[in-house]
Structure formats: C-alpha cells, structure tokens
Design a protein around this motif. Structure first.
Motif, short mmCIF file in Angstrom:
data_model
loop_
_atom_site.label_atom_id
_atom_site.label_comp_id
_atom_site.label_asym_id
_atom_site.label_seq_id
_atom_site.Cartn_x
_atom_site.Cartn_y
_atom_site.Cartn_z
N GLU A 1 38.93 15.98 28.37
CA GLU A 1 37.45 16.47 28.62
C GLU A 1 37.42 17.43 27.93
OE1 GLU A 1 35.48 19.90 31.85
OE2 GLU A 1 36.63 18.12 32.49
N ILE B 1 28.99 22.00 23.37
CA ILE B 1 28.55 21.31 24.09
C ILE B 1 29.95 20.30 25.06
CG2 ILE B 1 28.49 18.48 22.77
CD1 ILE B 1 26.72 19.26 20.56
N GLU B 2 29.60 19.90 25.58
CA GLU B 2 30.79 19.11 26.83
C GLU B 2 30.51 17.81 26.55
OE1 GLU B 2 31.05 18.06 31.35
OE2 GLU B 2 29.42 18.67 30.67
N GLY B 3 32.25 17.50 26.15
CA GLY B 3 32.02 15.75 25.82
C GLY B 3 33.21 14.85 26.32
N ARG B 4 33.76 13.80 26.47
CA ARG B 4 34.75 13.20 26.84
C ARG B 4 34.99 12.54 25.16
NH1 ARG B 4 34.06 16.06 29.95
NH2 ARG B 4 33.22 15.75 32.55
N TYR B 5 36.24 12.66 25.43
CA TYR B 5 36.65 12.02 23.95
C TYR B 5 37.96 10.58 24.40
CZ TYR B 5 39.54 11.72 19.18
OH TYR B 5 39.62 11.27 18.08
N LEU C 1 33.91 8.68 21.30
CA LEU C 1 33.59 10.00 21.99
C LEU C 1 31.76 9.81 22.70
CD1 LEU C 1 33.69 13.30 22.29
CD2 LEU C 1 32.40 13.44 19.98
N PHE D 1 29.14 12.50 24.75
CA PHE D 1 28.95 14.37 24.96
C PHE D 1 27.61 13.95 25.38
CE2 PHE D 1 26.42 13.24 20.74
CZ PHE D 1 25.56 13.76 20.96
N ASN D 2 27.53 15.02 26.42
CA ASN D 2 26.12 15.88 26.70
C ASN D 2 25.86 16.46 25.67
OD1 ASN D 2 26.10 15.12 29.21
ND2 ASN D 2 27.22 16.35 29.97
N SER E 1 26.64 21.10 28.35
CA SER E 1 26.60 21.66 27.80
C SER E 1 25.17 22.70 27.63
CB SER E 1 25.65 20.61 27.12
OG SER E 1 27.00 19.47 26.31
N ALA F 1 29.02 16.38 16.98
CA ALA F 1 29.68 15.08 17.61
C ALA F 1 29.93 14.74 16.41
CB ALA F 1 28.98 14.65 18.85
#
Length: 216
Positions: free
Chosen positions: A3, A13-17, A61, A63-64, A71, A88
């Motif tokens: 995360e 900003i919230e993401g997954r990478y 990546l 992300f929201n 986010s 991003a």
C-alpha cells in the motif's frame, strides 16, 4: 502488494504499487472508472490490468483519484484527476529513475484521463483505453495521438456506444507512424460484467504483440 501513500495536488493519494524485480523495468499506471459512479482502484478491470502488467515485468501502480477511498480532496470533473494522474506518474518515476518507458491504461473516465496524460508526457509509449466514453467527453485533443495503443469496447456498451469511439479512432488513425488498434469484446457491456476474462485475453494478445510474450 504494498500500500502506498504519495502527495498529490489535493493532498494525499492512496495507491497500490508492485515494483518489478528487473532494473530499469517500464512503469504502468492504471486509472479507474468514474469516481461518482462507484469507480475505485479496486475495480475488477483495474485489478486485472494491474496484474497483467505485473506479470509482464512492469512496475505497476493503481491509485484512487481525489476524494475516493483514502485519497484526499474532492471530485474535480477531470481537471484535478488529470493532475492526480500526473502526480502518480511523477511518483512512480521518482522511485524508478532508470525506467525506460511508461504505459498508461484506463477504464471509461480513466481512459479519458489517461489519453490526456498521454498528450502531455512524451515518455508514455503505449496505452490501453477500455470503454472510452467518447460520447460523454471530448477526445478531440488527440490530434495527433503521440503513441500507439489499443482501444477496447464491449459490443453491448450502451453507456459509451462503439460508434462514438470509432469516429475518434478514425480521425487519430491517419497520423503517421502511430498505430491505433480497436478490438471489440462480443456480448460485453460497459462494465464487462462476466466478460473480464475475455477482455484480458484481448489486452494480453496486444501486449504480447508489442512487448513479446510474457515469461514463464
């Protein structure tokens, strides 16, 4: 799947990478559907695309957009979301300074944002635009389109009918040296309900053609 939180123009900003194990691997950014109609980075197609790139050795990546999930900020009708997508890409490039190239993939509203980012960032060398809503948003900025890529639509898409995106593609196709492909998934609606597997087969075939078959 770590995360991540990174700074965007409207706050965090919230993401997954998912980083690639290969040095200098290309970057892929996946953009989700319309935030006001339930679009998030956990959308089934976003998830499938994300892993499609991971399996091909990309650092991927998703992300929201602002105001979605964790986010910060609020919906900005596309302008702010384009800034989020640029942030991003900046973040992904900052932690992958040796990345050779970048791809962008988007679904519906995310496809519209992704194509705008493509026009602004010459390092983006390929795109996947799924269910691009050419009837709802103006795509005339694609003149010329700077990179080759793939548009995919469902044959039963009532939200963003194929005829509208076809008129966009026909205009773009004439640009020299750029190949725009279009594929249709038979029986699929705008959300590719029960058709995600068929969609990913189409995307996978295209990526194999551009990048070579995935390893293993």
């Amino acid at each position: 799947m770590p995360e991540v939180i990174f700074n965007g123009p409207a706050g965090r900003i919230e993401g997954r990478y998912h980083p690639s194990k290969t040095k200098g691997a290309p970057i892929a950014i996946v953009l989700h559907p319309h935030p006001q109609f339930g679009g998030t980075m956990n959308n089934q197609i976003v998830y499938a695309l994300y892993y499609g790139f991971v399996e091909r050795g990309f650092s991927a990546l998703r992300f929201n957009f602002r105001g979605v999930g964790r986010s910060q900020g609020s919906f900005d009708h596309g302008q702010g979301e384009l800034s989020d997508a640029a942030a991003a890409l900046d973040w992904a490039q900052a932690i992958n300074p040796e990345a050779r190239a970048c791809w962008i993939a988007g679904i519906s509203f995310g496809a519209w944002i992704g194509m705008q980012l493509l026009m602004r960032r010459p390092e983006i060398e390929g795109f996947i635009s799924i269910a691009a809503p050419a009837n709802r948003f103006d795509f005339s900025f694609l003149a010329p389109c700077p990179s080759s890529g793939l548009f995919v639509h469902g044959s039963q898409d009532r939200v963003a009918p194929i005829k509208d995106v076809m008129s966009v593609i026909e205009k773009v196709k004439t640009q020299k040296g750029i190949q725009i492909e279009h594929q249709t998934v038979e029986g699929a609606n705008h959300f590719f309900e029960n058709k995600t597997e068929e969609l990913m087969q189409v995307v996978g075939t295209y990526l194999d053609k551009r990048l070579g078959p995935k390893e293993g």
